[in-house]
Scaffold this motif. Structure first.
Motif, PDB file in Angstrom:
ATOM      1  N   THR A  62      59.521  98.287  44.068  1.00  0.00           N
ATOM      2  CA  THR A  62      59.501  99.726  44.338  1.00  0.00           C
ATOM      3  C   THR A  62      60.604 100.440  43.566  1.00  0.00           C
ATOM      4  OG1 THR A  62      58.501  99.434  46.530  1.00  0.00           O
ATOM      5  CG2 THR A  62      59.718 101.480  46.154  1.00  0.00           C
ATOM      6  N   LEU A 110      59.385 100.923  40.057  1.00  0.00           N
ATOM      7  CA  LEU A 110      58.420 102.025  39.996  1.00  0.00           C
ATOM      8  C   LEU A 110      59.125 103.379  40.068  1.00  0.00           C
ATOM      9  CD1 LEU A 110      55.441 100.792  42.214  1.00  0.00           C
ATOM     10  CD2 LEU A 110      55.804 100.487  39.777  1.00  0.00           C
ATOM     11  N   GLN A 122      53.585 104.224  48.669  1.00  0.00           N
ATOM     12  CA  GLN A 122      53.252 103.393  49.816  1.00  0.00           C
ATOM     13  C   GLN A 122      53.107 104.223  51.079  1.00  0.00           C
ATOM     14  OE1 GLN A 122      56.162 100.055  49.773  1.00  0.00           O
ATOM     15  NE2 GLN A 122      54.410  98.777  50.220  1.00  0.00           N
ATOM     16  N   ASP A 139      51.963 101.936  44.077  1.00  0.00           N
ATOM     17  CA  ASP A 139      52.716 100.986  44.893  1.00  0.00           C
ATOM     18  C   ASP A 139      51.838 100.492  46.037  1.00  0.00           C
ATOM     19  OD1 ASP A 139      54.718  99.452  45.934  1.00  0.00           O
ATOM     20  OD2 ASP A 139      56.112 101.097  46.336  1.00  0.00           O
TER      21      ASP A 139
END
Length: 230
Positions: free
Chosen positions: A36, A39, A80, A156
């Motif tokens: 994460t 990203l 997410q 994600d």
């Protein structure tokens, strides 16, 4: 390139990689590996605390904050936690990137309706996020991320809240966008997804360090709706 939060240890260290334009990547690795965080660098929510970050041919490591929104408009992001606007309908959430780009309601109507139908939410266009299930919110978030055909798509765990059939459908949508020239990066724990995209490259993070990506480049055709409908 490295990234740390505050005064803690680096969560990403020694990153040195290039995303080939028009390629499809899966980003894997154990929980806590830094997926994460990587990203976040790619969609400009964070900037490296060490090294350089170049996107779209520009060094953005020390670019003024006022310059970043222009670059972010070229990036689609599937978070997410979805990050939908709670007081807007599913239709208006998906339409946001097009409205920001200056398109009129007349121009927006057809593409947004078509995208909602593609993700199985044609009958939920007027629903607001609090009334949608987690899987439905995920699909709205994905539709919003791809509607403007971004140059870079960062996702994600995009299939984490949907069933296997819908996961296949969404991956096909990402493939169609990729064939139109978008560079796609999908972070996932689901290794079965990788086999569904022939030619995708694999990037693996472990302890904040990145293994070399492998795989073949893909070739872009012309029509997102036609490609996704195959």
């Amino acid at each position: 390139m490295g990234l740390r939060y505050g005064t803690g240890a680096e969560v990403l260290a020694g990153l040195d990689f290039r995303l080939a334009p028009g390629s499809f990547y899966f980003l894997t690795g154990p929980s806590g590996a830094g997926k994460t965080s990587l990203l976040k660098l790619l969609y400009l929510a964070q900037r490296p605390t060490r090294g350089r970050l170049r996107l779209f041919g520009e060094d953005l490591s020390e670019a003024p904050r006022s310059a970043l929104p222009e670059f972010r408009r070229r990036i689609g992001v599937v978070f997410q936690d979805f990050r939908l606007v709670r007081h807007l309908s599913a239709f208006d959430n998906v339409a946001l990137p097009l409205r920001i780009a200056g398109q009129s309601d007349r121009e927006i109507e057809g593409p947004v309706r078509e995208m909602l139908a593609w993700v199985g939410l044609a009958d939920r266009a007027s629903a607001r996020p609090p009334t949608l299930s987690g899987g439905e919110q995920q699909r709205v978030a994905i539709a919003r991320a791809v509607i403007a055909r971004p140059e870079l798509l960062v996702a994600d765990e995009p299939t984490g809240n949907v069933d296997a059939a819908m996961a296949d459908r969404l991956i096909h949508l990402f493939e169609a966008l990729n064939r139109l020239g978008t560079t796609v990066v999908v972070a996932t724990h689901d290794l079965s997804l990788i086999a569904r995209v022939p030619g995708a490259r694999l990037m693996r993070l472990e302890n904040g360090q990145l293994a070399d990506p492998t795989g073949e480049l893909r070739h872009p055709p012309t029509n997102l709706a036609a490609e996704a409908g195959r």
